[in-house]
Write a protein that holds these residues in place. Structure first.
Motif, PDB file in Angstrom:
ATOM      1  N   ILE A  55       8.316   9.324   1.005  1.00 55.06           N
ATOM      2  CA  ILE A  55       8.858   8.812  -0.263  1.00 55.06           C
ATOM      3  C   ILE A  55       9.532   7.463  -0.037  1.00 55.06           C
ATOM      4  CG2 ILE A  55      10.634   9.203  -2.033  1.00 55.06           C
ATOM      5  CD1 ILE A  55       9.966  12.240  -1.798  1.00 55.06           C
ATOM      6  N   ALA A  56      10.327   7.367   1.026  1.00 55.47           N
ATOM      7  CA  ALA A  56      11.011   6.109   1.344  1.00 55.47           C
ATOM      8  C   ALA A  56       9.990   5.008   1.628  1.00 55.47           C
ATOM      9  CB  ALA A  56      11.935   6.295   2.536  1.00 55.47           C
ATOM     10  N   GLN A  57       8.956   5.336   2.375  1.00 56.96           N
ATOM     11  CA  GLN A  57       7.907   4.360   2.692  1.00 56.96           C
ATOM     12  C   GLN A  57       7.238   3.868   1.411  1.00 56.96           C
ATOM     13  OE1 GLN A  57       7.081   3.193   5.814  1.00 56.96           O
ATOM     14  NE2 GLN A  57       5.676   1.781   4.841  1.00 56.96           N
ATOM     15  N   GLN A  58       6.952   4.783   0.494  1.00 57.94           N
ATOM     16  CA  GLN A  58       6.304   4.413  -0.760  1.00 57.94           C
ATOM     17  C   GLN A  58       7.211   3.511  -1.604  1.00 57.94           C
ATOM     18  OE1 GLN A  58       3.005   5.085  -1.581  1.00 57.94           O
ATOM     19  NE2 GLN A  58       3.493   3.535  -3.111  1.00 57.94           N
ATOM     20  N   LYS A  59       8.496   3.847  -1.670  1.00 63.11           N
ATOM     21  CA  LYS A  59       9.452   3.023  -2.434  1.00 63.11           C
ATOM     22  C   LYS A  59       9.519   1.611  -1.860  1.00 63.11           C
ATOM     23  CE  LYS A  59      12.683   6.382  -4.336  1.00 63.11           C
ATOM     24  NZ  LYS A  59      14.105   6.750  -4.428  1.00 63.11           N
ATOM     25  N   ILE A  60       9.557   1.508  -0.553  1.00 63.26           N
ATOM     26  CA  ILE A  60       9.633   0.193   0.088  1.00 63.26           C
ATOM     27  C   ILE A  60       8.368  -0.615  -0.187  1.00 63.26           C
ATOM     28  CG2 ILE A  60       9.616  -0.944   2.357  1.00 63.26           C
ATOM     29  CD1 ILE A  60      11.646   1.209   3.236  1.00 63.26           C
ATOM     30  N   GLU A  61       7.211   0.038  -0.115  1.00 59.16           N
ATOM     31  CA  GLU A  61       5.949  -0.661  -0.379  1.00 59.16           C
ATOM     32  C   GLU A  61       5.873  -1.123  -1.827  1.00 59.16           C
ATOM     33  OE1 GLU A  61       2.840   1.966   0.976  1.00 59.16           O
ATOM     34  OE2 GLU A  61       3.393   1.683   3.086  1.00 59.16           O
ATOM     35  N   ASP A  62       6.301  -0.267  -2.773  1.00 58.71           N
ATOM     36  CA  ASP A  62       6.296  -0.636  -4.190  1.00 58.71           C
ATOM     37  C   ASP A  62       7.242  -1.803  -4.439  1.00 58.71           C
ATOM     38  OD1 ASP A  62       4.493   1.405  -4.627  1.00 58.71           O
ATOM     39  OD2 ASP A  62       5.966   2.792  -5.500  1.00 58.71           O
ATOM     40  N   CYS A  63       8.410  -1.762  -3.821  1.00 57.46           N
ATOM     41  CA  CYS A  63       9.396  -2.831  -3.972  1.00 57.46           C
ATOM     42  C   CYS A  63       8.848  -4.142  -3.409  1.00 57.46           C
ATOM     43  CB  CYS A  63      10.696  -2.439  -3.280  1.00 57.46           C
ATOM     44  SG  CYS A  63      12.036  -3.629  -3.515  1.00 57.46           S
ATOM     45  N   LEU A  64       8.204  -4.080  -2.275  1.00 59.56           N
ATOM     46  CA  LEU A  64       7.622  -5.273  -1.663  1.00 59.56           C
ATOM     47  C   LEU A  64       6.544  -5.865  -2.578  1.00 59.56           C
ATOM     48  CD1 LEU A  64       7.364  -7.239   0.716  1.00 59.56           C
ATOM     49  CD2 LEU A  64       5.745  -5.623   1.748  1.00 59.56           C
ATOM     50  N   LYS A  65       5.737  -5.009  -3.138  1.00 60.04           N
ATOM     51  CA  LYS A  65       4.683  -5.454  -4.052  1.00 60.04           C
ATOM     52  C   LYS A  65       5.304  -6.195  -5.248  1.00 60.04           C
ATOM     53  CE  LYS A  65       0.678  -3.573  -6.460  1.00 60.04           C
ATOM     54  NZ  LYS A  65      -0.035  -2.331  -6.805  1.00 60.04           N
ATOM     55  N   GLU A  66       6.365  -5.636  -5.796  1.00 55.02           N
ATOM     56  CA  GLU A  66       7.081  -6.245  -6.923  1.00 55.02           C
ATOM     57  C   GLU A  66       7.664  -7.601  -6.507  1.00 55.02           C
ATOM     58  OE1 GLU A  66       9.155  -6.169 -10.783  1.00 55.02           O
ATOM     59  OE2 GLU A  66       7.852  -4.602 -10.012  1.00 55.02           O
ATOM     60  N   LEU A  67       8.276  -7.656  -5.323  1.00 52.64           N
ATOM     61  CA  LEU A  67       8.858  -8.911  -4.848  1.00 52.64           C
ATOM     62  C   LEU A  67       7.783  -9.987  -4.674  1.00 52.64           C
ATOM     63  CD1 LEU A  67      11.408  -7.574  -2.199  1.00 52.64           C
ATOM     64  CD2 LEU A  67      11.966  -8.823  -4.295  1.00 52.64           C
ATOM     65  N   LYS A  68       6.630  -9.608  -4.160  1.00 52.92           N
ATOM     66  CA  LYS A  68       5.538 -10.578  -3.983  1.00 52.92           C
ATOM     67  C   LYS A  68       5.045 -11.093  -5.325  1.00 52.92           C
ATOM     68  CE  LYS A  68       3.780  -9.106   0.513  1.00 52.92           C
ATOM     69  NZ  LYS A  68       2.643  -8.518   1.245  1.00 52.92           N
ATOM     70  N   THR A  69       4.966 -10.201  -6.307  1.00 55.07           N
ATOM     71  CA  THR A  69       4.516 -10.586  -7.642  1.00 55.07           C
ATOM     72  C   THR A  69       5.491 -11.589  -8.262  1.00 55.07           C
ATOM     73  OG1 THR A  69       3.498  -8.412  -7.937  1.00 55.07           O
ATOM     74  CG2 THR A  69       3.844  -9.721  -9.926  1.00 55.07           C
ATOM     75  N   ILE A  70       6.782 -11.286  -8.178  1.00 58.45           N
ATOM     76  CA  ILE A  70       7.809 -12.175  -8.729  1.00 58.45           C
ATOM     77  C   ILE A  70       7.816 -13.504  -7.975  1.00 58.45           C
ATOM     78  CG2 ILE A  70      10.292 -12.494  -9.042  1.00 58.45           C
ATOM     79  CD1 ILE A  70      10.483  -9.463  -9.531  1.00 58.45           C
ATOM     80  N   HIS A  71       7.655 -13.432  -6.659  1.00 57.78           N
ATOM     81  CA  HIS A  71       7.663 -14.653  -5.846  1.00 57.78           C
ATOM     82  C   HIS A  71       6.520 -15.576  -6.233  1.00 57.78           C
ATOM     83  CE1 HIS A  71       6.991 -17.171  -2.234  1.00 57.78           C
ATOM     84  NE2 HIS A  71       8.329 -17.186  -2.210  1.00 57.78           N
TER      85      HIS A  71
END
Length: 185
Positions: free
Chosen positions: A146-162
């Protein structure tokens, strides 16, 4: 976690819970000192001779005023109770049959005479015996995923915003959205 999920996890990962080969040995240890080296070697030879004649280990030791000790079951991945870590002794006792004794061993200023009393082969315990441990491991594994999935989703969001606007990234806000913490060093 439900009982069914835990049981299913155990079935798929049963090798993870395999118990290693374990031994129970009777042994005598004699401290080696310069002044009594010859007497100790003599006692060890006398006891070894009696054991080759299939005499009882504890009885023969007692008659020679030696104390026979027993380790109790210990696994090959643990230190030997009363002796400690010794790959040399472990290798030796792993080759013995129940009731056989090893030739005298000198290690760390002690002489040892060992007899294999019991051997328990490696096995996978029944689910009911280790149910709590399986549940603990299952929960840790599920939490990690679950933690791994949350981190991956957050990273994806950060890349999109970036990509859209690098200066508009708010780490704290995005971390909170995904139930994560942010910090800086």
């Amino acid at each position: 976690a439900s009982e069914e999920e835990i049981r299913d996890y155990f079935t798929k990962n049963s090798l993870q819970f395999k118990q290693p080969l374990s031994f129970n040995i009777e042994y005598i240890s004699l401290a080696s000192e310069d002044k009594n080296e010859a007497a100790i070697k003599d006692k060890i030879k006398k006891l070894a001779l009696r054991l080759t004649k299939k005499e009882d280990f504890a009885k023969a030791a007692k008659e020679l005023n030696l104390e026979a000790k027993e380790t109790g079951l210990f696994s090959q991945t643990d230190p030997m109770p009363g002796i400690g870590w010794s790959p040399q002794i472990l290798t030796l006792i792993s080759k013995l049959k129940i009731g056989e004794f090893a030739p005298p061993i000198y290690m760390d200023k002690y002489y040892y005479l060992l007899q294999l009393k019991e051997r328990k082969e490696s096995y996978i315990p029944a689910f009911e015996m280790i149910k709590d441990k399986v549940k603990e491991v299952f929960i840790k594994e599920k939490t990690r995923k679950i933690a791994q999935q949350k981190i991956e989703d957050c990273l994806k969001e950060l890349k999109t915003i970036h990509k859209a606007n690098p200066k508009s990234i708010d780490f704290d806000k995005i971390a909170k959205i995904y139930g994560l913490k942010s910090d800086s060093t």
